[in-house]
Design a protein around this motif. Structure first.
Motif, PDB file in Angstrom:
ATOM      1  N   LEU B  17       0.805  -1.219   0.000  1.00 37.49           N
ATOM      2  CA  LEU B  17       0.000   0.000   0.000  1.00 37.49           C
ATOM      3  C   LEU B  17       0.838   1.269   0.000  1.00 37.49           C
ATOM      4  N   ALA B  18       2.130   1.134   0.313  1.00 37.98           N
ATOM      5  CA  ALA B  18       2.951   2.327   0.537  1.00 37.98           C
ATOM      6  C   ALA B  18       2.859   3.375  -0.586  1.00 37.98           C
ATOM      7  N   PRO B  19       3.073   3.006  -1.868  1.00 33.50           N
ATOM      8  CA  PRO B  19       3.029   4.060  -2.906  1.00 33.50           C
ATOM      9  C   PRO B  19       1.667   4.742  -2.986  1.00 33.50           C
ATOM     10  N   VAL B  20       0.606   3.947  -2.940  1.00 37.23           N
ATOM     11  CA  VAL B  20      -0.729   4.516  -3.067  1.00 37.23           C
ATOM     12  C   VAL B  20      -1.065   5.409  -1.864  1.00 37.23           C
ATOM     13  N   LEU B  21      -0.686   4.938  -0.668  1.00 40.95           N
ATOM     14  CA  LEU B  21      -0.987   5.764   0.508  1.00 40.95           C
ATOM     15  C   LEU B  21      -0.183   7.063   0.488  1.00 40.95           C
ATOM     16  N   ALA B  22       1.056   6.980   0.003  1.00 41.26           N
ATOM     17  CA  ALA B  22       1.853   8.205  -0.122  1.00 41.26           C
ATOM     18  C   ALA B  22       1.196   9.159  -1.108  1.00 41.26           C
ATOM     19  N   GLY B  23       0.815   8.640  -2.272  1.00 43.41           N
ATOM     20  CA  GLY B  23       0.160   9.465  -3.286  1.00 43.41           C
ATOM     21  C   GLY B  23      -1.135  10.051  -2.768  1.00 43.41           C
ATOM     22  N   PHE B  24      -1.890   9.232  -2.064  1.00 44.47           N
ATOM     23  CA  PHE B  24      -3.171   9.694  -1.524  1.00 44.47           C
ATOM     24  C   PHE B  24      -2.962  10.827  -0.518  1.00 44.47           C
ATOM     25  N   THR B  25      -2.020  10.627   0.389  1.00 43.14           N
ATOM     26  CA  THR B  25      -1.812  11.619   1.452  1.00 43.14           C
ATOM     27  C   THR B  25      -1.332  12.950   0.882  1.00 43.14           C
ATOM     28  N   VAL B  26      -0.336  12.874  -0.006  1.00 42.32           N
ATOM     29  CA  VAL B  26       0.283  14.109  -0.486  1.00 42.32           C
ATOM     30  C   VAL B  26      -0.589  14.845  -1.500  1.00 42.32           C
ATOM     31  N   PHE B  27      -1.266  14.096  -2.398  1.00 42.85           N
ATOM     32  CA  PHE B  27      -1.955  14.770  -3.500  1.00 42.85           C
ATOM     33  C   PHE B  27      -3.481  14.728  -3.442  1.00 42.85           C
ATOM     34  N   TYR B  28      -4.051  14.046  -2.442  1.00 43.51           N
ATOM     35  CA  TYR B  28      -5.507  14.067  -2.294  1.00 43.51           C
ATOM     36  C   TYR B  28      -5.917  14.535  -0.897  1.00 43.51           C
ATOM     37  N   GLY B  29      -5.453  13.798   0.119  1.00 43.76           N
ATOM     38  CA  GLY B  29      -5.892  14.098   1.489  1.00 43.76           C
ATOM     39  C   GLY B  29      -5.430  15.462   1.951  1.00 43.76           C
ATOM     40  N   TYR B  30      -4.119  15.662   1.930  1.00 42.05           N
ATOM     41  CA  TYR B  30      -3.551  16.927   2.394  1.00 42.05           C
ATOM     42  C   TYR B  30      -4.071  18.123   1.591  1.00 42.05           C
ATOM     43  N   PRO B  31      -4.043  18.086   0.249  1.00 37.57           N
ATOM     44  CA  PRO B  31      -4.568  19.241  -0.500  1.00 37.57           C
ATOM     45  C   PRO B  31      -6.058  19.482  -0.269  1.00 37.57           C
ATOM     46  N   ALA B  32      -6.831  18.428  -0.001  1.00 33.65           N
ATOM     47  CA  ALA B  32      -8.255  18.652   0.263  1.00 33.65           C
ATOM     48  C   ALA B  32      -8.411  19.510   1.525  1.00 33.65           C
ATOM     49  N   ILE B  33      -7.596  19.195   2.535  1.00 41.10           N
ATOM     50  CA  ILE B  33      -7.645  19.994   3.772  1.00 41.10           C
ATOM     51  C   ILE B  33      -7.126  21.406   3.505  1.00 41.10           C
ATOM     52  N   ARG B  34      -6.015  21.487   2.750  1.00 38.00           N
ATOM     53  CA  ARG B  34      -5.472  22.806   2.389  1.00 38.00           C
ATOM     54  C   ARG B  34      -6.516  23.653   1.656  1.00 38.00           C
TER      55      ARG B  34
END
Lengths: 287, 293
Positions: B17-34
């Motif tokens: 899961l590591a690559p997908v979770l990294a991609g999700f956190t940096v480019f979906y989760g975090y920017p959604a909060i931003r």
């Protein structure tokens, strides 16, 4: 009689589908000076390849200017190569990484699995425009503006849809093949690599192809991040080209030559993989 | 055996899961909060965002340009989805009753494969007021040149028509794939009972296609709300804002006026609409699981 009517309607639709492409190629083959006088026939009176030559950067500035161009530097050979690199990187890595995750979500047992999956999938509900602004600022702060890395970053590792799609497929893989592989001494990685991946060629190609097509069409993100000449994609280059018109009228013959070039790679893809592409249409597109 | 397997699974899973979770956190989760944070700040991309509370939303509610762009978007969606769906149903039904040809299907798919930017340029040229082929025909027929993309009343319908050209084939193929799942014997027995084509379409095809049709409709709606490329190439929101859809409005606020906070507030608004539509789409996707793999 009814059948005849049906076929006639289909024929009209096919002509309406293809004619704009024909007119694009026809214009690309027309000398710029003839646009005003020669705009009726299906074929140009004096067909020429000069428009292709000048948008591929094969003519001198003076020659390009004489043929109706602005004299600005244009090199569609390079932009097409950039687009191909962009698509290949995204399609290859996204497919691999999303297959790994889809497999883990479908086949491996670990605490928190369903919760993590639900969180990842919830990203489907966040539209691209919403993450686009913060992502742009992030990529800018990382100093990745005008780099290929900045352009591919948001989609290289994953899209929620690819994870969703591939997990769905891995759920339907028969269990007993895995059991046999375990008895042969394979760990999870061995099973994934030697059994699950080879068994999923169809869905992997499907997601790879659709990802390629979407990446080929990408415009807004590469426009924001890769405007510079170095990493400019075909779509961005077309937009820039449109703005570089020499006089009041856009440089139509050059634009249509460049447009033709932007269609060639996907048309080749369609000819080579037509059947596969057509079959893969069952709801992989979500735009 | 099974307990070692479970331990193996657990350790391996996070590597998978590591690559997908990294991609999700940096480019979906975090920017959604931003993005949500930007929407309550004043931010010009220089310096740091300054918290302003609900100011952006307040301004949005009172911004006639914003309401106009929302109206333009809705009008575009109605025009585009209406023509596209009706045409696609017609094409799919004809194919279903007449031919299985892969060449025909591939041909219909071609406009969808082409970048929207190319589609925009192509039609800009075909519809050009002075030299375009369409106006050449119209002039020959005695109808004066028409400013398809320059006339405020025609620009939006023209763009809806352009994208109908680009997406009808694709939509038709999705519907056609759904029609192939309808059992053939239904048509055969209906034919024996003397039912005509139109009656078969209404009594068999349309009702049985409903789940697929609903899904395709929602997918097209989501796409339609996000129209951008075609407008960016052909009209840039003009004439006089007649084609300034919400997506383009957000883009302009962010990248022409550098009002990141204000743009984010408008994006929140669009995200709510699209989020609701996507939730419907997810439900429909789950309901028709067989169409997925």
């Amino acid at each position: 009689m009814r059948k005849f009517l049906g076929w006639t309607v289909l024929a009209v639709i096919v002509v309406a589908t293809l004619f704009p492409f024909w007119w694009m190629i026809r214009t690309a083959l027309t000398p710029a000076g003839d646009l005003l006088t020669d705009n009726a026939g299906l074929l140009p009176r004096d067909p020429t390849l000069i428009n292709f030559a000048r948008v591929l950067g094969l003519t001198s500035e003076a020659e390009a200017r004489a043929a109706g161009g602005s004299g600005a530097h244009i090199d569609f050979a390079r932009y097409i190569l950039n687009s191909i690199i962009y698509c290949t990187l995204i399609a290859a890595f996204q497919t691999l990484f999303c297959a790994m995750a889809g497999y883990a979500f479908a086949r491996l047992r670990f605490p928190g699995r369903d919760l993590v999956f639900a969180v990842v999938i919830s990203a489907l509900m966040v539209p691209p425009i919403f993450t686009l602004l913060p992502n742009f600022i992030l990529v800018k702060d990382l100093g990745l503006i005008n780099t290929m890395a900045g352009m591919v970053a948001p989609t290289l590792l994953m899209t929620p849809f690819a994870v969703f799609f591939l997990r769905q497929f891995f759920l339907s893989l028969p269990r007993d093949v895995e059991e046999a592989a375990i008895l042969d001494g394979n760990g999870p990685w061995g099973i994934f690599w030697r059994i699950a991946l080879p068994m999923s060629r169809g869905p992997l190609i499907t997601i790879g192809l659709t990802t390629t097509v979407w990446a080929w069409k990408d415009f807004l993100w590469p426009l924001l991040v890769g405007r510079g000449e170095q990493n400019r994609l075909v779509t961005v280059a077309l937009g820039v080209f449109l703005q570089q018109s020499p006089n009041t009228q856009p440089d139509w013959t050059g634009l249509m030559a460049a447009s033709t070039l932007s269609v060639v790679p996907v048309a080749v893809l369609l000819v080579l993989m037509g059947k596969r592409l057509v079959q893969s249409l069952n709801f992989t597109g979500s735009k | 055996m099974s307990s070692t397997r479970r331990r193996d699974d657990r350790r391996a899973a996070w590597w998978f899961l590591a690559p997908v979770l990294a991609g999700f956190t940096v480019f979906y989760g975090y920017p959604a909060i931003r993005g949500a944070w930007y929407s309550v700040t004043d931010y010009t991309m220089l310096g740091t965002p300054a918290f302003v509370g609900a100011d952006n939303y307040d301004r949005l509610v009172h911004d006639s340009q914003f309401w106009r762009s929302l109206l333009v978007t809705l009008w575009y969606v109605v025009l585009n989805i209406g023509s596209q769906t009706v045409l696609a149903l017609l094409v799919a039904a004809l194919m279903h009753r007449l031919t299985r040809s892969v060449v025909l299907r591939a041909t219909l798919l071609l406009p969808w494969l082409v970048p929207n930017v190319t589609v925009g340029l192509l039609w800009m040229w075909l519809l050009d007021t002075n030299l375009g082929f369409v106006n050449h025909l119209l002039t020959a027929l005695g109808v004066g040149p028409v400013g398809f993309l320059t006339d405020a009343a025609l620009a939006l319908p023209s763009i809806a028509a352009i994208n109908t050209w680009a997406y009808t084939g694709y939509t038709a193929l999705l519907l056609y794939a759904g029609m192939l799942q309808i059992p053939q014997y239904l048509y055969e027995s209906a034919a024996i009972d003397g039912a005509g084509e139109w009656r078969m379409f209404r009594a068999i095809t349309l009702p049985l296609l409903r789940p697929v049709l609903a899904l395709v409709l929602v997918v097209s709606l989501i796409g339609s709300f996000q129209i951008f490329d075609t407008i960016a190439v052909t009209t840039q929101g003009d004439p006089a804002g007649a084609t300034r859809v919400l997506y383009y409005f957000i883009y302009q606020q962010a990248f022409s006026y550098f009002q990141m906070g204000y743009a984010s507030a408008a994006a929140v608004f669009l995200a709510l609409i699209l989020g609701a539509l996507t939730a419907v789409q997810m439900r429909l996707l789950r309901a028709s699981r067989s169409d997925l793999a």
